[in-house]
Design a protein around this motif. Structure first.
Motif, mmCIF file in Angstrom:
data_model
loop_
_atom_site.group_PDB
_atom_site.id
_atom_site.type_symbol
_atom_site.label_atom_id
_atom_site.label_comp_id
_atom_site.label_asym_id
_atom_site.label_seq_id
_atom_site.Cartn_x
_atom_site.Cartn_y
_atom_site.Cartn_z
ATOM 1 N N ARG A 126 0.839 -1.210 0.000
ATOM 2 C CA ARG A 126 0.000 0.000 0.000
ATOM 3 C C ARG A 126 0.865 1.248 0.000
ATOM 4 N NH1 ARG A 126 -4.685 -1.223 4.384
ATOM 5 N NH2 ARG A 126 -2.911 -0.835 5.728
ATOM 6 N N ASP A 127 2.117 1.065 0.443
ATOM 7 C CA ASP A 127 3.070 2.168 0.497
ATOM 8 C C ASP A 127 3.644 2.384 -0.906
ATOM 9 O OD1 ASP A 127 5.166 3.887 0.917
ATOM 10 O OD2 ASP A 127 6.255 2.562 2.302
ATOM 11 N N GLU A 128 3.349 3.543 -1.484
ATOM 12 C CA GLU A 128 3.824 3.780 -2.858
ATOM 13 C C GLU A 128 5.347 3.877 -2.918
ATOM 14 O OE1 GLU A 128 2.661 8.447 -2.262
ATOM 15 O OE2 GLU A 128 1.417 7.133 -3.514
ATOM 16 N N LYS A 129 5.962 4.052 -1.752
ATOM 17 C CA LYS A 129 7.421 4.119 -1.684
ATOM 18 C C LYS A 129 8.054 2.748 -1.406
ATOM 19 C CE LYS A 129 8.576 8.748 -1.567
ATOM 20 N NZ LYS A 129 7.424 9.131 -2.408
ATOM 21 N N PHE A 130 7.229 1.699 -1.429
ATOM 22 C CA PHE A 130 7.766 0.386 -1.041
ATOM 23 C C PHE A 130 8.981 -0.019 -1.878
ATOM 24 C CE2 PHE A 130 7.808 -4.321 -1.373
ATOM 25 C CZ PHE A 130 8.222 -4.590 -0.073
ATOM 26 N N ALA A 131 8.863 0.081 -3.198
ATOM 27 C CA ALA A 131 9.993 -0.327 -4.054
ATOM 28 C C ALA A 131 11.235 0.503 -3.723
ATOM 29 C CB ALA A 131 9.624 -0.188 -5.531
ATOM 30 N N ASP A 132 11.047 1.817 -3.513
ATOM 31 C CA ASP A 132 12.192 2.667 -3.176
ATOM 32 C C ASP A 132 12.815 2.258 -1.846
ATOM 33 O OD1 ASP A 132 12.148 4.449 -5.403
ATOM 34 O OD2 ASP A 132 10.288 5.281 -4.584
ATOM 35 N N ARG A 133 11.958 1.865 -0.914
ATOM 36 C CA ARG A 133 12.482 1.455 0.388
ATOM 37 C C ARG A 133 13.291 0.167 0.242
ATOM 38 N NH1 ARG A 133 7.707 1.948 4.706
ATOM 39 N NH2 ARG A 133 9.405 1.937 6.205
ATOM 40 N N VAL A 134 12.818 -0.735 -0.616
ATOM 41 C CA VAL A 134 13.575 -1.972 -0.852
ATOM 42 C C VAL A 134 14.922 -1.642 -1.502
ATOM 43 C CG1 VAL A 134 13.606 -4.182 -2.094
ATOM 44 C CG2 VAL A 134 11.491 -3.398 -1.005
ATOM 45 N N PHE A 135 14.902 -0.749 -2.503
ATOM 46 C CA PHE A 135 16.159 -0.358 -3.150
ATOM 47 C C PHE A 135 17.103 0.278 -2.130
ATOM 48 C CE2 PHE A 135 13.432 0.456 -7.178
ATOM 49 C CZ PHE A 135 13.345 -0.907 -7.402
ATOM 50 N N GLY A 136 16.527 1.052 -1.224
ATOM 51 C CA GLY A 136 17.323 1.688 -0.168
ATOM 52 C C GLY A 136 18.022 0.654 0.707
ATOM 53 N N VAL A 137 17.307 -0.425 1.021
ATOM 54 C CA VAL A 137 17.901 -1.487 1.841
ATOM 55 C C VAL A 137 19.042 -2.173 1.075
ATOM 56 C CG1 VAL A 137 17.462 -3.737 2.920
ATOM 57 C CG2 VAL A 137 15.826 -1.862 3.235
ATOM 58 N N ASN A 160 -5.777 -6.398 -8.126
ATOM 59 C CA ASN A 160 -5.844 -5.799 -9.445
ATOM 60 C C ASN A 160 -5.540 -4.303 -9.405
ATOM 61 O OD1 ASN A 160 -6.126 -6.063 -12.120
ATOM 62 N ND2 ASN A 160 -8.357 -6.363 -12.125
ATOM 63 N N SER A 161 -4.504 -3.951 -8.656
ATOM 64 C CA SER A 161 -4.215 -2.537 -8.428
ATOM 65 C C SER A 161 -3.050 -2.056 -9.292
ATOM 66 C CB SER A 161 -3.889 -2.346 -6.938
ATOM 67 O OG SER A 161 -2.793 -1.506 -6.756
ATOM 68 N N PRO A 162 -3.212 -0.916 -9.946
ATOM 69 C CA PRO A 162 -2.124 -0.361 -10.755
ATOM 70 C C PRO A 162 -0.870 -0.084 -9.914
ATOM 71 C CG PRO A 162 -4.180 0.809 -11.162
ATOM 72 C CD PRO A 162 -4.417 -0.080 -9.988
ATOM 73 N N LEU A 163 -1.084 0.315 -8.654
ATOM 74 C CA LEU A 163 0.064 0.584 -7.780
ATOM 75 C C LEU A 163 0.857 -0.693 -7.534
ATOM 76 C CD1 LEU A 163 1.805 2.263 -5.831
ATOM 77 C CD2 LEU A 163 0.094 1.826 -4.051
#
Ligand code: C2E
Ligand code: MG
Ligand code: MG
Ligand code: MG
Length: 292
Positions: A126-137, A160-163
Motif C-alpha cells: 500500500r506504500d507507494e514508496k515500497f519499491a524505493d524502500r527496498v532499493f534503499g535497503v 488488481n491494483s495499478p500501484l
C-alpha cells in the motif's frame, strides 16, 4: 432472556463470563501490540531463522527463506501466525517488514548464500514508496538485487491494483525476483500471472502433503510444474517431509525443494556452517535470536 436464565441460577453468570472473556481478549491483543512496538523499537526479542531451499537435481542449497521469530518476554516463543496478523491490524507491518528485510539482506551480504527470500505482507504494497524502500535497503546493505527474492501471496495480485503492478514491475526491473507463495490456495488465474509476471511459484505445502496418496493432487502438482515451465517461472515445492514426496517431485521436474525432510529453519550461524559444508543443518530448536 438473560433475566430468565439468571433466574435459573447460572445463565447470567455465563453471559458475564463471555463478556469478560471478550474484554480479556481485547486487552490481551492490546498488551501484545504494545509488546511488539517495544520489541521493534528496542530490537529485542525479534529474530530471524533461515530455511534452506535446495536445487532438486544437484542437491545443493540454492538459497534460503527468511522466517521471523519472536521470543516474547513472558509468553515465550510465538509463531509468526500469532503476530504477523496483529502487526498488520495495528499498523506495525511496515516497520516489522523493513526490519526483517534489512536484517536478512545484511546477513545474506555477509555470507556466501546465493540468495535470500523474504516474505512480504500485501499491506506493505500500500506504500507507494515500497519499491524505493527496498532499493534503499539494497544500497544500505550492499546486497545485489539478484540475491534477493520477495515472496508475495496470490491475494495481492487479486487486488488488481495499478500501484501493485507498478511496484512489482519496478522491483523486477531492478533484478529482484518475485515468488508467489502458497501457490494453489488462493484464486489467482493464469491471466493474473500473465499480467503481473512473477519469477517463481511456490507450491503450497498442503499439496505436497497429499502428493503420495492423492492421484488428483498429483495431477494438479504436475500441471503447476508444467505451467511454470510454459511461463518461464521456476517452481519450488514447500513442506517436503518424506523421501517419497521428494522422489515424486524430482520425477515431475520440480526445480527446488524446501521442507523438514531436507532442513528445518536454522539460525544464521547454522546456515553459514552448512554452506561451508562443515555440518548439516541441525533440525533442533529453530528459534534463535537474530545476529546483527
Ligand atoms: P510461509 O512463507 O509459507 O513459510 C513456510 C512455513 O512452513 C514456515 O512456517 C516454515 O517453518 C514451515 N515449514 C517449512 N517446512 C515445513 C515442512 O516440511 N512441514 C511443515 N508442516 N511446515 C514446514 P513459519 O515460520 O511458522 O511461518 C508461517 C508463515 O508466517 C509463513 O508461511 C509466512 O506466511 C509468515 N511469515 C513468516 N515470516 C514472515 C515475515 O518476515 N513477514 C511476513 N509478512 N510473513 C512472515
Ligand atoms: Mg514464504
Ligand atoms: Mg509458503
Ligand atoms: Mg505457508
Amino acid at each position: 432472556d438473560i433475566a430468565l436464565y439468571s433466574a435459573k441460577g447460572d445463565g447470567r453468570g455465563r453471559y458475564h463470563l463471555f463478556v469478560d472473556e471478550m474484554d480479556e481478549n481485547v486487552r490481551d491483543q492490546r498488551v501484545l501490540e504494545m509488546d511488539l512496538r517495544f520489541a521493534l523499537t528496542s530490537e529485542t526479542g525479534l529474530g530471524l531463522v533461515y530455511q534452506p531451499i535446495y536445487d532438486t537435481h544437484s542437491g545443493r542449497m540454492a538459497g534460503a527463506e527468511t522466517l521471523v521469530r519472536w521470543d516474547h518476554p513472558t509468553r515465550g516463543k510465538l509463531s509468526p501466525a500469532l503476530f504477523i496478523g496483529l502487526a498488520e491490524d495495528r499498523g506495525l507491518i511496515d516497520q516489522l517488514g523493513m526490519w526483517v528485510l534489512t536484517a536478512a539482506c545484511r546477513f545474506a551480504q555477509g555470507s556466501n548464500l546465493p540468495w535470500v527470500a523474504v516474505n512480504v505482507s500485501p499491506l506493505q504494497f500500500r506504500d507507494e514508496k515500497f519499491a524505493d524502500r527496498v532499493f534503499g535497503v539494497l544500497e544500505q546493505t550492499g546486497l545485489a538485487a539478484r540475491r534477493l527474492e520477495l515472496e508475495i501471496t496470490e491475494g495481492l495480485l487479486l487486488q488488481n491494483s495499478p500501484l501493485v503492478q507498478a511496484t512489482l514491475n519496478r522491483l523486477r526491473a531492478r533484478g529482484i525476483r518475485v515468488a508467489l507463495d502458497d501457490f494453489g490456495t488462493g484464486y489467482s488465474s493464469i491471466s493474473y500471472l500473465r499480467t503481473y509476471g512473477v519469477d517463481k511459484l511456490k507450491i503450497d505445502q498442503s499439496f505436497t502433503a497429499a502428493l503420495a496418496t492423492d492421484q488428483e493432487i498429483q495431477g494438479i502438482v504436475r500441471s503447476i510444474i508444467e505451467l511454470g515451465r510454459a511461463m518461464h517461472m521456476q517452481v519450488t515445492a514447500e513442506g517436503v517431509e518424506t523421501a517419497e514426496q521428494q522422489r515424486i517431485l524430482a520425477a515431475m521436474g520440480c526445480d527446488q525443494l524446501q521442507g523438514y525432510l531436507l532442513s528445518k529453519p536454522v539460525s544464521a550461524e547454522q546456515l553459514v556452517r552448512s554452506l561451508a559444508g562443515k555440518a548439516a543443518p541441525a533440525p533442533a530448536d529453530d528459534i534463535r535470536r537474530a545476529t546483527a
